[in-house]
Design a protein around this motif. Structure first.
Motif, PDB file in Angstrom:
ATOM      1  N   THR A  27       0.817  -1.231   0.000  1.00 20.11           N
ATOM      2  CA  THR A  27       0.000   0.000   0.000  1.00 20.11           C
ATOM      3  C   THR A  27       0.844   1.272   0.000  1.00 20.11           C
ATOM      4  O   THR A  27       0.323   2.367   0.194  1.00 20.11           O
ATOM      5  CB  THR A  27      -0.941   0.021   1.226  1.00 20.11           C
ATOM      6  N   GLU A  28       2.157   1.120  -0.219  1.00 20.67           N
ATOM      7  CA  GLU A  28       3.021   2.300  -0.147  1.00 20.67           C
ATOM      8  C   GLU A  28       2.676   3.346  -1.211  1.00 20.67           C
ATOM      9  O   GLU A  28       2.139   3.020  -2.260  1.00 20.67           O
ATOM     10  CB  GLU A  28       4.478   1.885  -0.376  1.00 20.67           C
ATOM     11  N   GLY A  29       3.108   4.576  -0.946  1.00 21.34           N
ATOM     12  CA  GLY A  29       3.043   5.652  -1.925  1.00 21.34           C
ATOM     13  C   GLY A  29       1.690   6.336  -1.970  1.00 21.34           C
ATOM     14  O   GLY A  29       0.694   5.826  -1.453  1.00 21.34           O
ATOM     15  N   ASN A  30       1.671   7.505  -2.562  1.00 26.49           N
ATOM     16  CA  ASN A  30       0.415   8.240  -2.773  1.00 26.49           C
ATOM     17  C   ASN A  30       0.576   9.217  -3.928  1.00 26.49           C
ATOM     18  O   ASN A  30       1.684   9.639  -4.245  1.00 26.49           O
ATOM     19  CB  ASN A  30      -0.071   8.946  -1.496  1.00 26.49           C
ATOM     20  N   PRO A  44      -6.417   7.030  -1.538  1.00 29.36           N
ATOM     21  CA  PRO A  44      -6.804   6.739  -0.151  1.00 29.36           C
ATOM     22  C   PRO A  44      -5.644   6.129   0.618  1.00 29.36           C
ATOM     23  O   PRO A  44      -4.675   5.649   0.011  1.00 29.36           O
ATOM     24  CB  PRO A  44      -7.929   5.713  -0.317  1.00 29.36           C
ATOM     25  N   THR A  45      -5.754   6.151   1.930  1.00 31.89           N
ATOM     26  CA  THR A  45      -4.707   5.530   2.751  1.00 31.89           C
ATOM     27  C   THR A  45      -4.855   4.006   2.734  1.00 31.89           C
ATOM     28  O   THR A  45      -5.973   3.473   2.681  1.00 31.89           O
ATOM     29  CB  THR A  45      -4.753   6.071   4.204  1.00 31.89           C
ATOM     30  N   ARG A  46      -3.728   3.341   2.717  1.00 33.46           N
ATOM     31  CA  ARG A  46      -3.646   1.890   2.894  1.00 33.46           C
ATOM     32  C   ARG A  46      -4.482   1.099   1.893  1.00 33.46           C
ATOM     33  O   ARG A  46      -5.171   0.139   2.255  1.00 33.46           O
ATOM     34  CB  ARG A  46      -4.018   1.510   4.338  1.00 33.46           C
ATOM     35  N   SER A  74      -5.106   9.641   1.929  1.00 30.82           N
ATOM     36  CA  SER A  74      -3.721   9.288   2.258  1.00 30.82           C
ATOM     37  C   SER A  74      -3.269   9.992   3.532  1.00 30.82           C
ATOM     38  O   SER A  74      -3.601  11.163   3.768  1.00 30.82           O
ATOM     39  CB  SER A  74      -2.813   9.717   1.102  1.00 30.82           C
ATOM     40  N   SER A  75      -2.464   9.286   4.311  1.00 29.62           N
ATOM     41  CA  SER A  75      -1.911   9.884   5.540  1.00 29.62           C
ATOM     42  C   SER A  75      -0.949  11.029   5.208  1.00 29.62           C
ATOM     43  O   SER A  75      -0.560  11.779   6.098  1.00 29.62           O
ATOM     44  CB  SER A  75      -1.185   8.809   6.345  1.00 29.62           C
ATOM     45  N   GLU A  76      -0.537  11.132   3.930  1.00 26.38           N
ATOM     46  CA  GLU A  76       0.365  12.221   3.546  1.00 26.38           C
ATOM     47  C   GLU A  76      -0.381  13.379   2.873  1.00 26.38           C
ATOM     48  O   GLU A  76       0.258  14.254   2.273  1.00 26.38           O
ATOM     49  CB  GLU A  76       1.469  11.703   2.604  1.00 26.38           C
ATOM     50  N   HIS A  95       4.346  10.567  -4.422  1.00 28.17           N
ATOM     51  CA  HIS A  95       5.253  10.148  -3.344  1.00 28.17           C
ATOM     52  C   HIS A  95       5.452   8.639  -3.464  1.00 28.17           C
ATOM     53  O   HIS A  95       4.461   7.895  -3.583  1.00 28.17           O
ATOM     54  CB  HIS A  95       4.670  10.490  -1.970  1.00 28.17           C
ATOM     55  N   HIS A  97       8.579   5.094  -2.973  1.00 27.62           N
ATOM     56  CA  HIS A  97       9.776   4.580  -2.311  1.00 27.62           C
ATOM     57  C   HIS A  97      10.616   3.776  -3.313  1.00 27.62           C
ATOM     58  O   HIS A  97      10.884   2.582  -3.098  1.00 27.62           O
ATOM     59  CB  HIS A  97       9.377   3.672  -1.138  1.00 27.62           C
ATOM     60  N   PRO A 134       6.893  10.268   8.953  1.00 29.23           N
ATOM     61  CA  PRO A 134       5.873  10.323   7.906  1.00 29.23           C
ATOM     62  C   PRO A 134       4.491  10.591   8.496  1.00 29.23           C
ATOM     63  O   PRO A 134       4.197  10.186   9.620  1.00 29.23           O
ATOM     64  CB  PRO A 134       5.935   8.919   7.275  1.00 29.23           C
ATOM     65  N   HIS A 158      13.149   7.726   4.089  1.00 29.98           N
ATOM     66  CA  HIS A 158      11.737   7.570   3.753  1.00 29.98           C
ATOM     67  C   HIS A 158      11.518   7.265   2.269  1.00 29.98           C
ATOM     68  O   HIS A 158      11.130   6.156   1.926  1.00 29.98           O
ATOM     69  CB  HIS A 158      11.003   8.843   4.205  1.00 29.98           C
TER      70      HIS A 158
HETATM   71  P1  13P Z   1      -0.832   6.145   2.643  1.00 29.38           P
HETATM   72  O1  13P Z   1      -1.318   4.748   2.314  1.00 29.38           O
HETATM   73  O2  13P Z   1      -1.511   6.708   3.864  1.00 29.38           O
HETATM   74  O3  13P Z   1      -0.935   7.046   1.439  1.00 29.38           O
HETATM   75  O4  13P Z   1       0.709   6.052   3.051  1.00 29.38           O
HETATM   76  C1  13P Z   1       1.638   5.465   2.202  1.00 29.38           C
HETATM   77  C2  13P Z   1       3.001   6.030   2.399  1.00 29.38           C
HETATM   78  O5  13P Z   1       3.866   5.716   1.595  1.00 29.38           O
HETATM   79  C3  13P Z   1       3.279   6.943   3.532  1.00 29.38           C
HETATM   80  O6  13P Z   1       4.524   7.550   3.421  1.00 29.38           O
END
Ligand code: 13P
Length: 213
Positions: A27-30, A44-46, A74-76, A95, A97, A134, A158
């Protein structure tokens, strides 16, 4: 002006490509876009970027109020909103990784720009933003001194943030930087990169300025 449907389709397309190219896992990235209204459409987050659909996207007001969408943003989202508030030219943010860039970020080593001509022209510079946890407001504070000084940032320990006029352009910055990071790391097996001379860098910067006009 792209329609809302096309904008959300392009966010979903970029999410799939981020996953396919290994720039995120699980679920990384946004990814977000600033709409003409000033609202933001964000992932969305996760939720796995491999499976995300248009219906998953969340619309937020510039102040962060949820306007539509069944999921949590997203949490970001705060970081994205902060960048949009400081950069009127930026319409899309990615965003991710990506492993080679993130290796530099984890080692807290700047990604060398002046060893590859295309990288000088494309990026000019790549700031290394000090670590901040983050999803906290401290990440916006950490990026604040750099936000006007580039379109691509390494976030210490990060990942990366790329800004563009649309999601495609922001994604391409991730792709170009990741390719460069891989080359620089490989060159270190061969004794290390050799930097270009200041004259060549100046000429490349002039070419970059001309391209922007
Ligand atoms: P989210 O799923 O909340 O967008 O978070 C992913 C992430 O990579 C946080 O740095």
């Amino acid at each position: 002006m792209p329609t809302a449907n096309r904008t959300s389709a392009s966010i979903v397309g970029i999410c799939r490509r981020l996953y396919a190219q290994g720039y995120v896992v699980a679920t990384e990235g946004n990814v977000s876009v600033r709409l003409d209204s000033g609202d933001m459409l964000i992932t969305p987050t996760r939720v796995a970027k491999r499976t995300i659909t248009r219906a998953d996207l969340v619309r937020l007001s510039p102040g962060g109020r949820k306007l539509s969408g069944s999921r949590d943003p997203s949490s970001e989202a705060r970081l994205h909103a902060f960048i949009y508030s400081k950069r009127k030219d930026v319409r899309a943010i990615v965003h991710a990784h990506p492993p080679y860039c993130t290796a530099f970020a984890v080692a807290r080593k700047p990604l060398v720009v002046d060893a590859i001509p295309e990288v000088v022209v494309e990026f000019g510079r790549i700031p290394l933003v000090p670590f901040a946890v983050p999803s906290t407001g401290r990440l916006s504070e950490a990026i604040a001194p750099f936000v006007g000084k580039g379109d691509f940032f390494l976030l210490a320990n990060h990942g990366v943030v790329a800004c563009g006029r649309d999601p495609e352009e922001a994604f391409e910055k991730v792709e170009r930087a990741e390719h460069a990071a891989r080359i620089i790391l490989l060159s270190r097996l061969l004794g290390g990169e050799r930097r270009l001379g200041p004259r060549d860098v100046r000429e490349l910067n002039t070419i970059a300025q001309r391209r922007k006009r």
